[in-house]
Every structure is written in C-alpha cells, then in structure tokens.
Scaffold this motif. Structure first.
Motif, short mmCIF file in Angstrom:
data_model
loop_
_atom_site.label_atom_id
_atom_site.label_comp_id
_atom_site.label_asym_id
_atom_site.label_seq_id
_atom_site.Cartn_x
_atom_site.Cartn_y
_atom_site.Cartn_z
N GLY A 239 -59.73 1.84 30.42
CA GLY A 239 -60.01 2.45 29.13
C GLY A 239 -59.07 3.59 28.82
O GLY A 239 -58.81 3.89 27.65
N ASP A 240 -58.54 4.27 29.85
CA ASP A 240 -57.50 5.26 29.64
C ASP A 240 -56.16 4.55 29.48
O ASP A 240 -55.94 3.50 30.08
N PHE A 241 -55.29 5.16 28.69
CA PHE A 241 -54.00 4.52 28.41
C PHE A 241 -52.90 5.15 29.25
O PHE A 241 -52.78 6.37 29.33
N ALA A 242 -52.09 4.31 29.86
CA ALA A 242 -50.87 4.76 30.55
C ALA A 242 -49.92 3.58 30.68
O ALA A 242 -50.35 2.44 30.86
N VAL A 243 -48.64 3.86 30.56
CA VAL A 243 -47.60 2.87 30.80
C VAL A 243 -46.59 3.47 31.77
O VAL A 243 -46.16 4.62 31.60
N VAL A 244 -46.24 2.72 32.80
CA VAL A 244 -45.17 3.10 33.72
C VAL A 244 -44.18 1.94 33.75
O VAL A 244 -44.51 0.85 34.19
N THR A 245 -42.98 2.20 33.27
CA THR A 245 -41.94 1.17 33.17
C THR A 245 -40.72 1.59 33.97
O THR A 245 -40.21 2.70 33.78
N VAL A 246 -40.26 0.72 34.86
CA VAL A 246 -38.97 0.94 35.53
C VAL A 246 -37.93 0.19 34.72
O VAL A 246 -37.84 -1.03 34.76
N GLY A 247 -37.16 0.95 33.96
CA GLY A 247 -36.20 0.33 33.05
C GLY A 247 -34.85 0.05 33.67
O GLY A 247 -34.06 -0.73 33.13
N SER A 248 -34.57 0.67 34.81
CA SER A 248 -33.27 0.47 35.46
C SER A 248 -33.41 0.72 36.94
O SER A 248 -34.09 1.66 37.38
N SER A 249 -32.75 -0.13 37.73
CA SER A 249 -32.67 0.04 39.19
C SER A 249 -31.24 -0.28 39.60
O SER A 249 -30.79 -1.43 39.47
N ILE A 250 -30.53 0.73 40.06
CA ILE A 250 -29.10 0.58 40.33
C ILE A 250 -28.81 0.99 41.77
O ILE A 250 -29.20 2.08 42.22
N ALA A 251 -28.15 0.10 42.49
CA ALA A 251 -27.75 0.41 43.87
C ALA A 251 -26.62 -0.53 44.27
O ALA A 251 -26.66 -1.72 44.00
N GLY A 252 -25.64 0.03 44.95
CA GLY A 252 -24.60 -0.80 45.55
C GLY A 252 -23.57 -1.34 44.58
O GLY A 252 -23.73 -1.31 43.36
N THR A 253 -22.49 -1.88 45.20
CA THR A 253 -21.38 -2.44 44.43
C THR A 253 -20.92 -3.80 44.96
O THR A 253 -20.17 -4.50 44.29
N LYS A 254 -21.37 -4.19 46.15
CA LYS A 254 -20.82 -5.40 46.77
C LYS A 254 -21.90 -6.04 47.65
O LYS A 254 -22.75 -5.35 48.22
N SER A 255 -21.85 -7.35 47.78
CA SER A 255 -22.91 -8.07 48.48
C SER A 255 -22.98 -7.76 49.96
O SER A 255 -24.05 -7.85 50.58
N ASN A 256 -21.86 -7.38 50.59
CA ASN A 256 -21.87 -7.18 52.04
C ASN A 256 -21.81 -5.71 52.44
O ASN A 256 -21.38 -5.37 53.54
N ILE A 257 -22.21 -4.82 51.50
CA ILE A 257 -22.26 -3.39 51.80
C ILE A 257 -23.67 -2.87 51.50
O ILE A 257 -24.16 -3.02 50.38
N ILE A 258 -24.30 -2.31 52.50
CA ILE A 258 -25.57 -1.62 52.27
C ILE A 258 -25.23 -0.22 51.76
O ILE A 258 -24.55 0.55 52.47
N PRO A 259 -25.64 0.13 50.54
CA PRO A 259 -25.26 1.42 49.96
C PRO A 259 -26.06 2.57 50.56
O PRO A 259 -26.99 2.36 51.36
N ASP A 260 -25.70 3.77 50.17
CA ASP A 260 -26.38 4.94 50.73
C ASP A 260 -27.41 5.53 49.78
O ASP A 260 -28.06 6.53 50.12
N ARG A 261 -27.58 4.93 48.57
CA ARG A 261 -28.58 5.46 47.65
C ARG A 261 -28.92 4.43 46.59
O ARG A 261 -28.17 3.47 46.37
N ALA A 262 -30.04 4.64 45.93
CA ALA A 262 -30.44 3.84 44.78
C ALA A 262 -31.02 4.78 43.73
O ALA A 262 -31.61 5.81 44.07
N VAL A 263 -30.83 4.42 42.48
CA VAL A 263 -31.32 5.25 41.36
C VAL A 263 -32.24 4.41 40.49
O VAL A 263 -31.86 3.32 40.03
#
Length: 406
Positions: A239-263
């Motif tokens: 009955g209470d209203f709230a919306v939580v949307t993850v509009g963007s998830s960015i991490a890494g640049t290449k398939s064989n590299i585990i990056p050091d951060r995500a935003v």
C-alpha cells in the motif's frame, strides 16, 4: 462577459503567434543549463508585453504590477532532453549538442517544456492586454534545468526571493498523456520525490582465467541488483509507494579481464519521507553487506544527485483552482489527475517563499492520436487545443485570485 472572457478576448491573435513560436521553440531545443537562446526570446516577448524583466539564476522572470491586490506566480520550465527526436514532424528537432560526458547527443523537447513556455507566454500576453479585469501583480517565471533538478534551486540561490514580490500562491502545469483540452488536478502528494545515487563497489582485478586471484565486482554488482528488488517487494509495507530502479550497471572493458570496480546508477521514487528514508537506508545496508560478503577490498561509495522534492499540492488552493476550471471549462474537461510517479523541482520555488501551490496536468493528445509518454523520442503533443487549453488554464487560475469582483 466574465472577467476571464475579458482577459481572453484577444486569444485569436494570441493563438496565431503562439503556434508559430511553439514550432520554432520545438525545432530549436536547448539542454539543461544551456537555455541561452530560449531565455533571450522569452525575455524579448515579456518586455514587448510590458513586463519588468529580470534574469535570475539562468531563468527569466517577468513582473507585471497592476495596482493593489494579491500576487500570483506562474512557472514554466524551458529545458530540453538529450533525446533524438523520431517524430518526423515538419518542425521536428535536428539539433545536436555535446553533453556533460563529452559525447554528441540529439536534443529535443521530448517532455513538452516548449508547450509550457508557450502557454505561459500566452497567459502573460493575455493578462497584459486585459488589465481592466484584474488587479494585483502577476509574476511569470521561466525556469532552466528542470530535467537535472538544478534549475529551481539555482534561481533560489541567486536571490529570487529578494528580487521579485512575494507571491501569495504559485502555479505550474505539465503537458501529459491526457486527451488534449482536458485538465487534471490533484490535492496532496502528486509528483513523487526522486533521488538518484551513483554507487561504486570495489573488486580486485585479475585475469579472466584466474578468478581465484581476484574479487569480481561484476558478480558483486549482479548480486546487489537482484537484492535491491527486495526493498520494494519485501521491505516496503503493501500500500505504500516506492520504486527502486537500477538504470545502469557498468564494469569492465574486456571479456578476459576481471575489473577492479563496478558502478551502479540507481533511481528512487517515493511519496512519503519516512518511506524514502527507509529505502535509502535499505540500499546502503544491502550494498555494504554484499561487499562484505564478497570480500571487497574497499568500502562502497554513495553519491546522491538529481534529487527532486515531493510535489504536495495544497488542498485549499487545489480546490479553488479546480472549481474555477470546472466553471470555465465544464465538468467533463476537468478530471482527477491521480498520482504521477515522475518528479518535479517546481515546489522548491514556493517553498523558498513559504507559500502554497498547486500543479496540474494538461492533456496533449487528440482522440485517435498515439499517446506517447514523456521522454519518448516520439513525444509530440497536438498543437491545438493543447496550447489554448494550457494558456486558458493559467489565466483562469490567476483570475481566481486576482480577478476583479463583478
């Protein structure tokens, strides 16, 4: 003839230049905080109508004093969006601009702010030409940067309350997906409060073939995205209203590299301050817990931005304006707007003056015309009767407070 009829007697002439001005404005949009041409053209019009014009915080304010009496402020927002228009209208925008990240983006009035500007200019012209029907002071305020939640705050910070007469009441309107010519009013919470947050989580970089030597922030971010959905589904009272949307998830640049951060870029909408506080606390709790569970080498960071206040329409003002609308437009053209889950920064203006306000919706789509949501690249209100209805609504609401007694 009513006082409203007296003021709107010249609407045929107003309608002609309004339509031309609207097409021009639609074809020449400007991004938030860059409304230079738009502001100049608005100022020129107001000066021609006989208003005292002030430049405040990137916006334009026209003041028309017409003897003793109350003061009404009406606001329109001027900025456009980084959206490439796809309407194929003859006056469609082909404008591009460089955004804050340095990329080139299409620019269009995909939220209808060109309608708002044109209607307020029309109301300003009508009130200037019909001074015998009202008394007091009318303040026409044209605000920049609504889309980034910076414009109203910027005008207040630049001394708005010291540069214009203190209003008794404030109005604003927004073109929405209602049928053209229809007005929607709503007392109480109407447009939601909005918060955006940039969340940075830290991992430990490694080769993609050696995940045991790193801490994978991609997996961490994915766990956070899934868990955040439980804030609404399992932590918010039904009955209470709230919306939580993850509009963007960015991490890494290449398939064989585990990056050091995500935003992660997360957006929150609420109608109640206590709910808002619980949602924000829940987000931070979940993110920190997931980082701890993943062995993150650094704590996460939270950067809040684009924060919008709740639009909470004053019940008495809304009732008075709604009755004036029904008297002029007829019962069938005035509907209950209901709560709108989008957000607005308009309420910062009346809050700075400590005055009540109301904010209503204006229908923009003719019967049979596809109704696209605001911010769509296909958003294009019908020029008429939208412009006339929006102009008349501002005049009717203003005269409900400033109109001379018969």
């Amino acid at each position: 003839m009513t006082r409203v009829d007296e003021v709107l007697e010249g609407m045929d002439a107003t309608r002609a230049w309004q339509e031309e001005f609207y097409r021009h404005l639609h074809a020449h949009p400007e991004l938030s905080s860059h409304e230079v041409r738009t502001a100049a053209e608005v100022a020129d019009r107001l000066e021609a109508f006989g208003y005292e014009v002030k430049r405040v915080g990137g916006g334009v304010v026209g003041v028309l004093a017409n003897g003793p009496g109350g003061t009404v402020l009406a606001r329109a927002d001027m900025d456009a969006l980084p959206v490439t228009e796809l309407t194929k209208l003859p006056y469609a925008s082909n404008v591009t601009a460089v955004d804050e990240s340095g990329g080139t983006v299409g620019v269009s009035h995909a939220c209808g702010h060109d309608v708002h500007v044109t209607c307020l200019l029309g109301a300003a012209a009508s009130l200037a030409g019909g001074r015998d029907a009202w008394e007091g002071t009318f303040v026409a305020l044209f605000q920049p940067a609504e889309e980034t939640a910076a414009g109203a705050r910027g005008m207040v910070d630049d001394g708005l309350t010291d540069q214009v007469p203190r209003p008794d009441v404030a109005f604003a309107q927004h073109v929405l997906g209602l049928e053209a010519g229809v007005l929607g009013t709503q007392a109480g919470p109407t447009f939601s409060a909005g918060d955006s947050v940039r969340i940075t989580v830290h991992g430990k970089g490694s080769h993609g073939s050696m995940p045991h030597l790193g801490v994978d922030p991609v997996v961490l971010a994915a766990s956070i995205v899934l868990r955040l959905q439980t804030i609404v589904a399992r932590e918010t009272k039904p009955g209470d209203f709230a919306v939580v949307t993850v509009g963007s998830s960015i991490a890494g640049t290449k398939s064989n590299i585990i990056p050091d951060r995500a935003v992660l870029l997360v957006n929150i909408r609420t109608y109640d301050e206590k709910v808002r506080e619980r949602v924000i606390a829940g987000i931070e709790r979940i993110v920190r817990a997931e980082c701890e569970a993943s062995g993150s080498p650094e704590p996460p960071t939270f950067e809040y931005y684009d924060q919008y206040p709740l639009t909470d329409n004053d019940p008495d003002v809304t009732a008075k304006v709604s009755q004036a609308f029904r008297s002029y437009f007829g019962e069938a053209r005035v509907v209950e707007l209901g709560r709108v889950t989008a957000s607005e920064d308009f309420s910062r203006l009346p809050a700075a003056f400590g005055i009540p306000y109301t904010y209503w919706g204006v229908g923009g789509f003719a019967p049979g015309q596809p109704s696209y949501p605001n911010h769509s690249p296909y958003f294009a209100p019908a020029i008429q009767p939208t412009l006339t209805a929006g102009t008349e609504a501002l005049v009717v609401a203003t005269l409900a407070y400033l109109g001379k007694q018969a």
